[in-house]
Enzyme design. Structure first.
Site, mmCIF file in Angstrom:
data_model
loop_
_atom_site.group_PDB
_atom_site.id
_atom_site.type_symbol
_atom_site.label_atom_id
_atom_site.label_comp_id
_atom_site.label_asym_id
_atom_site.label_seq_id
_atom_site.Cartn_x
_atom_site.Cartn_y
_atom_site.Cartn_z
ATOM 1 N N LYS A 181 0.851 -1.195 0.000
ATOM 2 C CA LYS A 181 0.000 0.000 0.000
ATOM 3 C C LYS A 181 0.885 1.244 0.000
ATOM 4 O O LYS A 181 1.908 1.281 0.715
ATOM 5 C CB LYS A 181 -0.904 -0.024 1.244
ATOM 6 C CG LYS A 181 -1.985 1.064 1.263
ATOM 7 C CD LYS A 181 -2.857 0.942 2.520
ATOM 8 C CE LYS A 181 -3.987 1.965 2.542
ATOM 9 N NZ LYS A 181 -4.828 1.869 3.749
ATOM 10 N N SER A 210 -9.916 1.818 2.647
ATOM 11 C CA SER A 210 -8.992 2.563 1.840
ATOM 12 C C SER A 210 -7.934 1.722 1.114
ATOM 13 O O SER A 210 -7.336 2.203 0.163
ATOM 14 C CB SER A 210 -8.272 3.589 2.714
ATOM 15 O OG SER A 210 -7.431 2.935 3.651
ATOM 16 N N SER A 235 -10.315 -0.476 6.782
ATOM 17 C CA SER A 235 -9.638 -0.288 5.496
ATOM 18 C C SER A 235 -8.927 -1.510 4.939
ATOM 19 O O SER A 235 -8.498 -1.504 3.786
ATOM 20 C CB SER A 235 -8.628 0.864 5.593
ATOM 21 O OG SER A 235 -9.310 2.097 5.554
#
Lengths: 488, 478
Positions: free
Chosen positions: A82, A157, A181
């Site tokens: 990420k 997210s 997330s």
């Protein structure tokens, strides 16, 4: 074994076995992933940066290490990272314009750990800007699409990481979870994701959104792979004062397949009117399956659940308002042209941040303002304590709590962008777990009429990662749900 | 109405760097005077994702300060974020302590104007990180982050101070204590010891506090005194003219020697304090407090008492010698082998402090070591050299850095106590001055000094004056 073009479909456990038997090479495996990335990225947009050259170098190094013998389990395994993790020498944007040119001079602790294991990083995955969002639509680099249906969101997210694993662009990935997330995008993309207990994994080098809620965790195709990844990530870090010194268990050994006698708590507050009936049905089916395997269902109550979203949006935004103050254009990042100091701050932040980030900074700033602190932030902290106590009480009667991950399956791109409150409700079942600092696992438990994955959440007591992984693995083994490959 | 009708009410906020090797939340060096942005890392630059790790030594020094100032040490204190935007503040929040400081209460004892001891009570001492430093050039503003994240304590007094002189006495005492316990080097000129002043005035006999102003930018004791005097007079004049005091922040302008209000933009902040989620609560169990107490160096007040009790020094002498730890250490070092501690006390109070003052240097830089000073004074006690010769030798030692023994030998300063040589010189003199001898014997006692001087001259100034006296008295008596 499968043909070389299918290497990216291997689990980490299987790939590691083949690598160690030297039936495949990491270079080969990495190249397949990079080819897959090149093929699907134009439609998927799961990556902000693809680090092809560095990945191939890491793969070669991994192959040499494997040849030398005694390589760790993740050696040579291609992973997606990420874009919230500081990666030395590789741009780390947090999906924000304001950091679009930021190249960290240091590695996050978990990145250093994975490098030490010999893992291969194929690239930095897309996300909601500063991890604020539930759909990865709040990215300065465009939304990530759901590999099961390109007209739908991947969740957020950590949507890029979830989509990348689901689409076979990498074998596993790192996400972060502040209010859901990891779990929500895992659910939307039909993969496994775990948010460990707060403090289980170091946050050093993870761009902070809400420091008391943020936690690092992996995405994988299976519970076993998640267990392998978590073991590599977890553990004490002298650079993170909030990180636990508890020894890290061998999570894989906990996967016994045995859930007989396991007490599964079913909270009534998590099966409410208004949720997608197919989601409820799938989770109820899964619970029946557990009963059939010898587990006991226990009705429990988590009475303060309805306050969780309000509490979260005060605590998280308050912390975020301070955490994001450093993006000012002075020391790094993008700086707007300006006449004087005040307008330098104002222009840089006005141009650099997206709408949702600005909304949350303003909300948090307000919650901490003189005259409002007691009514908002302080009260939210009190509610947070009550929510934690709800779970403490519940765990006196059960070993794990099972709920849906999200009230719906993946929604349409753009569907909720103009309605932040509806968007916030996507995290209604995951947020309490962060507020209480507990571990939560998301695994697929079915598909809706459109073939979209449905996720089940398994919540544990603090540091009960072994129990929730065992519970998830047992369901996986039961064969009740056959994982579907995404359409893409 | 005269100024006498008013009384000043003053509280001080002192910020001082703690003498740690590394910064408060990272491993960077705290060394002063390095090239800009040399002592920095991702943590003290506020890079994305970094986290603070508390420096244990800083906590120990803060607790030392608390114990020295008779504070209550909080068993559990927490860090808070204080938010404001400024280019020298990398995170745009400062990690500080707000509601739960590490130390509460306590006091510093000073000598007030009439010489009586007075306790200035403390509100609190808390730990926080320093900011960097903005440097403004013609075409650009630059920031040096070397100082960013250097550990500070802020020591906040109650408004117990009533005059500029008391403020100065408080600061001197506080600085002395902090230097004694090795918590702070107290260097105002390097910005490691800074002071903000809160001043208000009220009519004598009134118990309510007046409206206060805060004065910043005070980087010397002299400025603190001057600023307070200026501000007290300004406030009285304002009130006397029928106006009101505005609650505002002033800056001291050392050139024009006046205070002037800061623009409201420069200080109008809502700091939005909230608990720092990246640091767990700071727990200081009683056992740790005791451990720190045991490791504490002797405090100036204790040393003063010891000098009076054990060395027979006067309160004044003990006060002068203990005002700075370096002076006291020098005194004790020099007096180790001496029969009488007072020899060293007098030497330090006259020679050592005079030279230190004249050169404006630290004792350790300006003077020979205490051991060598002691060796020199031992020779005085043994009457091997005169006090004057010792002064000559000391001056030479400052330049040459040679030992006392070597210097005395090189300069030929050793006294002659040889009675035969002195008696022979006396005989020669008396034989050469029969008239003076007759006058003396006729009753002109004053001539004794003349004879001593002549013998000393004949001996090249190196004879022991006591021995000359004894022998001359015998000879003159006939």
């Amino acid at each position: 074994m499968s043909s070389s073009t299918e290497l990216n479909r291997l689990t980490i456990a299987d790939a590691a076995a083949l690598l160690h038997k030297r039936e495949i090479s990491s270079a080969e495996l990495t190249r397949v992933c990079l080819d897959r990335i090149a093929a699907v990225e134009p439609q998927l947009n799961a990556f902000i940066t693809v680090t092809q050259k560095a990945a191939l170098e890491q793969a070669d190094a991994a192959d040499r290490r494997i040849k030398g013998g005694d390589a760790p389990p993740l050696c040579g395994i291609p992973l997606g990272i990420k874009d919230i993790y500081a990666t030395k020498g590789a741009t780390t944007t947090c999906a924000s314009k304001i950091l679009s040119n930021f190249v960290p001079p240091f590695d996050a602790t978990v990145i250093a750990k994975l490098r030490g294991e010999g893992a291969v990083f194929v690239g930095k995955t897309n996300m909601d800007e500063f991890a604020m969002g539930s759909s990865t639509e709040n990215s300065a680099f465009g939304p990530t699409k759901n590999p099961h249906d390109l007209t739908r969101v991947a969740g957020g997210s950590s949507g890029g990481s979830a989509a990348a694993v689901a689409a076979g662009e990498c074998l596993g990935a790192l996400g972060t979870d502040t209010g859901g997330s990891i779990r929500e995008p895992a659910s939307f993309c039909g993969v496994t994701g775990i948010k460990p207990t707060y403090s289980r994994v170091s946050r050093y080098g993870v761009v902070a959104y809400a420091s008391s809620l943020d936690q690092v965790g992996p995405f994988a195709k299976t519970v076993r792979d998640a267990a392998i990844l978590l073991r590599a990530l977890a553990g004490h870090d002298p650079h993170d004062s909030t990180c636990s010194a508890r020894p890290v268990p061998d999570y894989e050994r906990a996967l016994t397949g045995d859930v007989s006698g396991l007490r599964i708590g079913v909270p009534k507050e998590y099966f409410v009117a208004g949720m997608d009936p197919t989601v409820e049905r799938a989770v109820r089916e899964a619970l029946k399956c557990y009963e059939a395997m010898g587990a006991k269902l226990v009705d429990i109550t988590l009475p303060h659940t309805s306050y969780a979203i309000a509490c979260y949006y005060l605590v998280a935004t308050a912390e975020a308002s301070a955490n994001l103050a450093r993006y000012d254009g002075i020391r790094y990042g993008v700086r707007a042209a300006a006449e004087d100091m005040i307008s330098l701050y104002e222009m840089t932040r006005a141009q650099g941040f997206g709408a949702e980030v600005k909304r949350r900074i303003m909300l948090g700033t307000f919650a901490l303002s003189a005259g409002y602190y007691d009514a908002y932030y302080l009260k939210a902290m009190k509610v947070r304590t009550l929510i934690r106590r709800d779970f403490d009480c519940a765990f006196e009667d059960c070993d794990v709590i099972v709920t849906p991950v999200a009230p719906t399956t993946a929604f349409k791109l753009g569907e909720k962008m103009n309605d932040p409150l509806t968007m916030y409700l996507s995290d209604i079942f995951t947020i309490s777990v962060n507020l209480a600092g507990l571990p939560g696992l998301a695994i697929p438990c079915g598909y809706d009429a459109n073939g979209l994955p449905i996720g089940m959440q398994i919540i544990g007591a603090p540091f009960a990662e072994e129990t929730i992984l065992r519970t998830g693995d047992a369901f996986e083994r039961s064969g009740a749900v056959i994982p579907r490959r995404p359409a893409l | 109405m005269s100024n006498e009708a008013y009384e000043a009410v003053i509280g001080l906020e002192v910020h001082t760097h703690l003498m740690t090797k590394s910064k408060l939340f990272c491993g960077c060096s705290t060394e002063f005077g390095r090239a800009p942005n040399e002592n920095v890392c991702p943590v003290c630059m506020g890079m994305p994702g970094v986290l603070p790790v508390l420096n244990r030594r800083a906590v120990e020094l803060a607790v030392r300060a608390g114990l020295a100032a008779h504070c209550e040490i909080s068993p559990r204190s927490i860090f808070d974020r204080k938010s404001y935007f400024y280019p020298d503040l990398p995170k745009n929040y400062q990690i500080s302590q707000y509601e739960t400081p590490v130390c509460r209460g306590g006091y510093i004892e000073i000598q007030s104007g009439d010489g009586a001891p007075k306790k200035i009570r403390l509100v609190r001492i808390h730990i926080e990180e320093d900011a960097g430093k903005n440097i403004h050039e013609a075409d650009a503003s630059l920031v040096d982050f070397n100082r960013s994240c250097v550990p500070l304590i802020e020591i906040v007094s109650e408004p117990d101070i009533r005059s500029a002189a008391e403020a100065s006495a408080y600061l001197h005492e506080l600085r002395g204590i902090l230097r004694y316990i090795e918590a702070s080097d107290g260097r105002m000129e390097e910005g490691s010891f800074r002071c903000d002043v809160n001043v208000s005035v009220r009519k004598r006999g009134v118990s309510e506090l007046g409206v206060k102003t805060e004065i910043k930018n005070l980087n010397s004791f002299r400025f603190v005194e001057k600023a307070i005097e200026y501000e007290v007079n300004r406030q009285i004049a304002t009130l006397e003219s029928g106006s009101r005091i505005a609650q505002e922040t002033h800056l001291w302008d050392p050139v024009r020697e006046e205070t002037r209000p800061m623009r409201s933009k420069e200080f109008a902040n809502d700091y939005r304090y909230f608990p720092e989620p990246d640091l767990p609560p700071l727990l200081i169990p009683p056992a740790m407090v005791e451990e720190i107490r045991r490791a504490m160096p002797e405090l100036p007040s204790d040393r003063r008492a010891r000098y009076i009790r054990d060395f027979g020094l006067s309160s004044y002498e003990a006060g002068v010698l203990t005002a700075e730890r370096e002076t006291a250490d020098y005194f004790e070092g020099a007096s180790v082998g001496l029969k009488n501690r007072r020899t060293a006390a007098n030497w330090v109070m006259t020679e050592v402090l005079r030279i230190a003052n004249e050169t404006g240097q630290q004792i350790s830089e300006a003077l020979p070591s205490a051991r060598e000073a002691g060796a020199l004074l031992a020779m005085v006690e043994a009457q091997q050299i005169s006090l004057n010769a010792a002064k000559t030798a000391f001056a030479a030692m400052i330049k040459s850095r040679k030992s006392a023994v070597e210097t005395v030998a090189e300069l030929g300063l050793a006294q002659v106590s040889d009675t035969v040589a002195i008696a022979s010189a006396c005989d020669k003199l008396l034989a050469a001055e029969p008239e003076k001898l007759a006058e003396y014997r006729a009753g002109r006692d004053k001539l004794f000094g003349f004879f001593v001087g002549q013998v000393m001259k004949a001996m090249g100034g190196k004879a022991n004056p006591k021995v000359i006296n004894e022998i001359l008295k015998q000879k003159l008596a006939g």
